[in-house]
Scaffold this active site. Structure first.
Site, short mmCIF file in Angstrom:
data_model
loop_
_atom_site.label_atom_id
_atom_site.label_comp_id
_atom_site.label_asym_id
_atom_site.label_seq_id
_atom_site.Cartn_x
_atom_site.Cartn_y
_atom_site.Cartn_z
CG HIS A 188 -1.54 1.36 1.50
ND1 HIS A 188 -2.50 1.94 0.70
CD2 HIS A 188 -1.29 2.25 2.49
CE1 HIS A 188 -2.82 3.13 1.19
NE2 HIS A 188 -2.10 3.35 2.27
CG ASP A 243 6.25 17.16 -26.95
OD1 ASP A 243 6.63 16.65 -25.88
OD2 ASP A 243 5.35 16.67 -27.67
CD1 TRP A 262 6.10 3.86 4.04
CD2 TRP A 262 7.37 4.55 2.35
NE1 TRP A 262 6.46 5.15 4.29
CE2 TRP A 262 7.25 5.60 3.25
CE3 TRP A 262 8.14 4.76 1.19
CZ2 TRP A 262 7.85 6.85 3.07
CZ3 TRP A 262 8.74 5.99 1.01
CH2 TRP A 262 8.59 7.02 1.95
CB SER A 285 10.97 5.66 -14.34
OG SER A 285 9.84 6.47 -14.39
CB SER A 286 11.98 9.17 -10.49
OG SER A 286 10.83 8.54 -10.06
CG HIS A 338 12.10 15.17 5.26
ND1 HIS A 338 11.08 14.74 6.05
CD2 HIS A 338 11.87 16.46 5.02
CE1 HIS A 338 10.26 15.74 6.30
NE2 HIS A 338 10.73 16.80 5.68
CD GLU A 395 9.54 10.21 -2.87
OE1 GLU A 395 10.47 10.54 -3.63
OE2 GLU A 395 8.43 9.84 -3.28
CE1 TYR A 412 8.21 18.92 3.44
CE2 TYR A 412 10.57 19.18 3.48
CZ TYR A 412 9.36 19.18 4.13
OH TYR A 412 9.31 19.45 5.46
CB SER A 460 -0.37 28.92 -6.18
OG SER A 460 0.35 28.48 -5.05
CG HIS A 516 12.15 15.18 11.08
ND1 HIS A 516 12.08 16.36 10.39
CD2 HIS A 516 11.53 14.28 10.29
CE1 HIS A 516 11.44 16.17 9.25
NE2 HIS A 516 11.10 14.92 9.17
CG HIS A 517 11.56 10.77 9.03
ND1 HIS A 517 10.24 10.67 8.68
CD2 HIS A 517 12.05 11.82 8.32
CE1 HIS A 517 9.94 11.60 7.79
NE2 HIS A 517 11.02 12.31 7.55
CB THR A 562 5.11 25.48 5.65
OG1 THR A 562 6.29 24.71 5.39
CG2 THR A 562 3.90 24.70 5.20
CE LYS A 618 3.98 27.35 -1.43
NZ LYS A 618 4.62 28.29 -2.33
NE ARG A 622 3.85 3.88 10.96
CZ ARG A 622 4.72 4.53 10.17
NH1 ARG A 622 5.68 5.27 10.71
NH2 ARG A 622 4.62 4.46 8.87
#
Lengths: 304, 526
Positions: free
Chosen positions: B77, B106, B142, B170-171, B254, B256, B258, B269, B303-304, B329, B332, B451
């Site tokens: 998932h 293009d 994950w 690919s990315s 991290h 990732e 963002y 926006s 921080h993780h 943040t 924004k 979790r």
């Protein structure tokens, strides 16, 4: 500014789907082969070979097509600029790939190995293997070789008296020289000295091959005489992964430069105008990048 | 396939017919469509897995699945939603929109663009096929922490590793394409500070992708070597460290997260400005806020890992650095609110999703601030509070922004208006569903429910039941979304070129649907 009525947007192309399919075969084959290691009768490796061959062939024809399009005058200066940016960002991604492995090296040298040896803020980790003392290069393992094969010698600087027989020094000299020779080739190309360009590029490719030969020799020494293998704990792990990926990139860069040499000698490609030789220039950028990685390796893996 | 190409003065050239159109295409609109449909398929597959999880958690005790299978669902998932749903959806939007927004014919490298897409179905075929392998699919979450993903992993982990490798390729190719398009293909007169914010957000996102996807490749390569070739990167007995895995993973991870939210900032926006009928408030501060967030994202990863046993100085550094992100943040969020202030607001579906984004993403941001406080995190770590936090920023954050974008630009893409009443119904069902699902998870998390477990203590039963009901409501309402989109593509009221009153940007100057090749001649931007 930009004039892009001329920007070449290719019509439909079969290359991408062929590349994706063969890449899929390649990685399925690779994963199956690795999972079947130790089963010599496994057929998985043929999937891997098929994937490698078809992926290589697709890339060959794809690049050939791009070269043909260039020769047919389809690419504008703006498209050329796209290739320039694309190559630069690709090299940046390669830098970050090596950053992961250098990061791992710094982390184990600064934190995990000293902590396991009882030093520093997390020296409590020494309770795991109380007889372990932290050193670098790490010629033992924290479990004192219980699960690993401990090497006799490291690849680090052996002292001034043995410097002339120290392979990494020669490797450094060879690779740094090749960066100079590829630059000489570029200068001569821009000055329209096609013969000198071919010669300097040929010297560069020879130096690349020589470097790979020396590196293979070093690996042979490590495995056969030093007992240093992938299975020698974190020193062997970082040593072989960093130098191994670097060596792989040298081969890739050498392959690129060889293709450029063949294109120049047999097909008379490349002209002094920067727009007319970006293929070569991209390969030379890549070569300089590989060289810089080696300088970092020489510093942090071999000397410090 | 000959070297002769058609002249691009021919503006009437349309797409090829049949399946080969999609297989061989080099057209950014076709590829954008492929990405978006792929992403939606993955969203439904990953969503079905989430429903398996929620169904098992409906009541305490083991009812539906084995714990081992539960772990596989949990892992797939997460991987599918991150790499298969959210990221490809944003790449699809970038494909459709960036060339039109900057006035380009293009993407800069059209064939590579097609390759970037077609790797994805293969990569997920490989990842999902692991469900049928001996030992089952990956079951380590994950985040695939070592040694769960190395010493104790099922054999299919090798396939997972190679799948991540080609996803990364690919990315990276996709990101290089976007960056080169933005840097090299802008219409004359479009300076950097005149670029639409969605383009800015993707420029920054692409940079983050190129910077961190190779690090992920490095991490899985080290896993591969540890598992099969005797290295000891993540094994303390050989001098490595399992914590090293977490450092490398989160150095990727991290930025990732963002990557999964910056394009959303761009989308929201645009939409808030259009439906408030006002210029966006503080354009340049929006740009600099995104740049700041991107830079900070590289120095907050640990921080993780507050509870993993880092030196005190590291805990403090990562706490303060993380809290610093609240500043840009906040800039924004206040800018969006200021844009709406005294605007002539109307509440079409995209605007509803965008406003919900601002409110609910801010809730997710605040719970992030709570988690950033190291001593408090010792309590929250690995509880459902964390699950609630990141689902608030990803579902009503990233996913709502994608839905908002689809409603906002779908009339442009296919030339038909969607059904506004059905759109609003979809919004309200999703909005209620998402909050009923995830808000109670804050409570059970703070009460101590861990979790990643298939069973739990009795005191968590009520809120888990509520959460499961919400999840099924949210899941079912996405079938409505599918219906609305398909119906709109098939037909409906014709859309005008502007589509929305007051919408700004080059994409609204061309027909709806736009010609197959837009801007063969670059427009002049003043």
């Amino acid at each position: 500014m930009s004039t892009y009525e001329k920007y070449y947007v290719p019509e439909q192309s079969r290359f991408p789907i062929y590349a994706a399919t063969s890449l899929f075969i390649l990685v399925m084959g690779a994963a199956s082969t690795i999972n079947a290691l130790g089963q010599p009768d496994s057929m998985s490796k043929y999937i891997l070979y098929a994937g490698l061959a078809s992926f290589g062939a697709t890339l060959f024809f794809w690049f050939r097509k791009v070269v043909q399009e260039h020769l047919a005058g389809l690419d504008s200066a703006q498209l050329n600029q796209s290739f320039v940016y694309g190559m630069a960002w690709f090299i940046f991604s390669e830098v970050m790939f090596f950053a992961a492995f250098f990061g791992a090296l710094f982390y184990v040298r600064t934190f995990s190995v000293p902590w396991l040896g009882g030093e520093g803020e997390k020296g409590l980790a020494n309770m795991l293997w109380e007889n372990f003392q932290s050193t670098w290069p790490l010629l033992t393992t924290p479990d004192l070789g219980a699960a690993y094969t401990v090497p006799e010698k490291s690849m680090s600087f052996p002292g001034w008296d043995k410097i002339l027989t120290w392979l990494p020094l020669w490797n450094t000299i060879v690779l740094l020289s090749s960066s100079v020779t590829v630059h000489m080739a570029h200068i001569n190309l821009k000055a329209a000295n096609k013969n000198k360009f071919n010669i300097w590029l040929g010297v560069t490719v020879s130096l690349a091959i020589f470097f790979v030969f020396l590196q293979a020799l070093e690996y042979y020494e490590a495995y056969e005489h030093y007992g240093l293998t992938l299975n020698s704990g974190i020193y062997g792990s970082t040593f072989f992964m960093l130098t191994g990926f670097h060596g792989f990139h040298v081969m890739m860069g050498g392959l690129m430069l060889s293709v450029m040499l063949i294109r120049s000698v047999f097909y008379n490609h490349f002209k002094p105008d920067p727009h007319e030789h970006f293929g070569f220039e991209a390969a030379s950028w890549y070569w300089h990048f590989v060289d810089v990685v080696w300088v970092m390796l020489f510093m942090f893996v071999y000397i410090l | 396939m000959s070297a002769v190409i058609e002249s691009h003065d021919d503006h009437h050239h349309g797409p090829a017919k049949g399946l080969t159109r999609w297989l061989f295409t080099t057209n950014h609109k076709d590829i954008g469509t492929l990405y978006l449909w792929f992403s939606f398929t993955m969203f439904l597959i990953g969503g079905a897995m989430a429903l398996v999880i929620r169904a098992e958690l409906f009541q305490p005790g083991m009812q539906i699945v084995e714990p081992e299978f539960y772990n596989q669902m949990l892992t797939l998932h997460g991987l599918i939603m991150v790499f298969g749903a959210v990221m490809p959806a944003f790449v699809g939007l970038a494909n459709w929109l960036v060339p039109m927004m900057v006035g380009a014919p293009d993407m800069a490298l059209p064939r590579m663009n097609n390759l970037s897409f077609w790797i994805l179905p293969f990569a997920f075929l490989m990842m999902l096929s692991s469900l049928f392998m001996e030992g089952g699919a990956p079951n380590f979450g994950w985040t695939f922490y070592a040694p769960l993903s190395t010493t104790y992993a099922p054999p299919s982990v090798t396939f997972f590793i190679f799948s991540v490798h080609i996803l990364g390729a690919s990315s990276i190719m996709g990101a290089i394409n976007v960056i080169v398009t933005i840097m090299n293909m802008r219409a004359p007169g479009m300076t950097l500070m005149k670029m639409p914010l969605f383009v800015w957000s993707w420029l920054i996102t692409a940079y983050l992708l190129i910077a961190v996807m190779p690090v992920l490749a490095g991490a899985v390569t080290m896993m591969l070597m540890d598992i099969h070739f005797g290295t000891s990167f993540f094994n303390a007995a050989g001098g490595g460290d399992p914590v090293l895995f977490q450092h490398i993973f989160w150095f990727f991870g991290h930025p990732e997260v963002y990557i999964m939210i910056l394009p959303a900032f761009g989308i929201v926006s645009h939409i808030i400005s259009t439906f408030s009928r006002k210029e966006l408030f503080g354009y340049s501060s929006m740009v600099w806020a995104m740049v700041s967030i991107a830079i900070l994202s590289f120095v907050v990863w640990a921080h993780h890992m507050f509870t993993v046993g880092m030196p005190l100085a590291a805990e403090l550094f990562f706490m303060w650095a993380t809290m610093l992100i609240a500043v840009p943040t906040g800039v924004k969020v206040f800018n969006w609110v200021a844009t709406m202030f005294r605007g002539s607001i109307t509440y079409e579906t995209p605007m509803l999703f965008a406003i919900a984004f601002v409110v609910l993403f801010t809730i997710g941001g605040f719970s992030g601030l709570m988690l950033a406080i190291t001593p408090a995190d010792f309590q929250y770590h690995d509880t459902y509070f964390v699950v609630a936090h990141f689902h608030y920023v990803l579902v009503p954050g990233a996913i709502f922004s994608i839905m908002a974008a689809v409603y906002y630009w779908l009339p442009k893409w296919c030339g038909n208006m969607y059904d506004e009443r059905l759109g609003r119904l979809h919004f309200w069902l999703s909005f209620i569903g998402v909050n009923v699902t995830f808000f109670p998870q804050h409570f059970i998390g703070l009460a101590g429910m861990p979790r990643r477990i298939p069973d739990y203590a009795l005191q968590f039963a009520d809120w888990n039941m509520v959460s499961t009901v919400g999840a099924f409501l949210f899941g079912a309402s996405q079938i409505l979304f599918l219906f609305i989109v398909v119906r709109t593509v098939m037909g409906g009221k014709k859309a005008t070129p502007e589509v929305w009153e007051g919408a700004q940007g080059l994409e609204w100057t061309v027909d709806s649907p736009p010609p197959y090749h837009t801007f063969s001649t670059p427009p002049e931007v003043k």
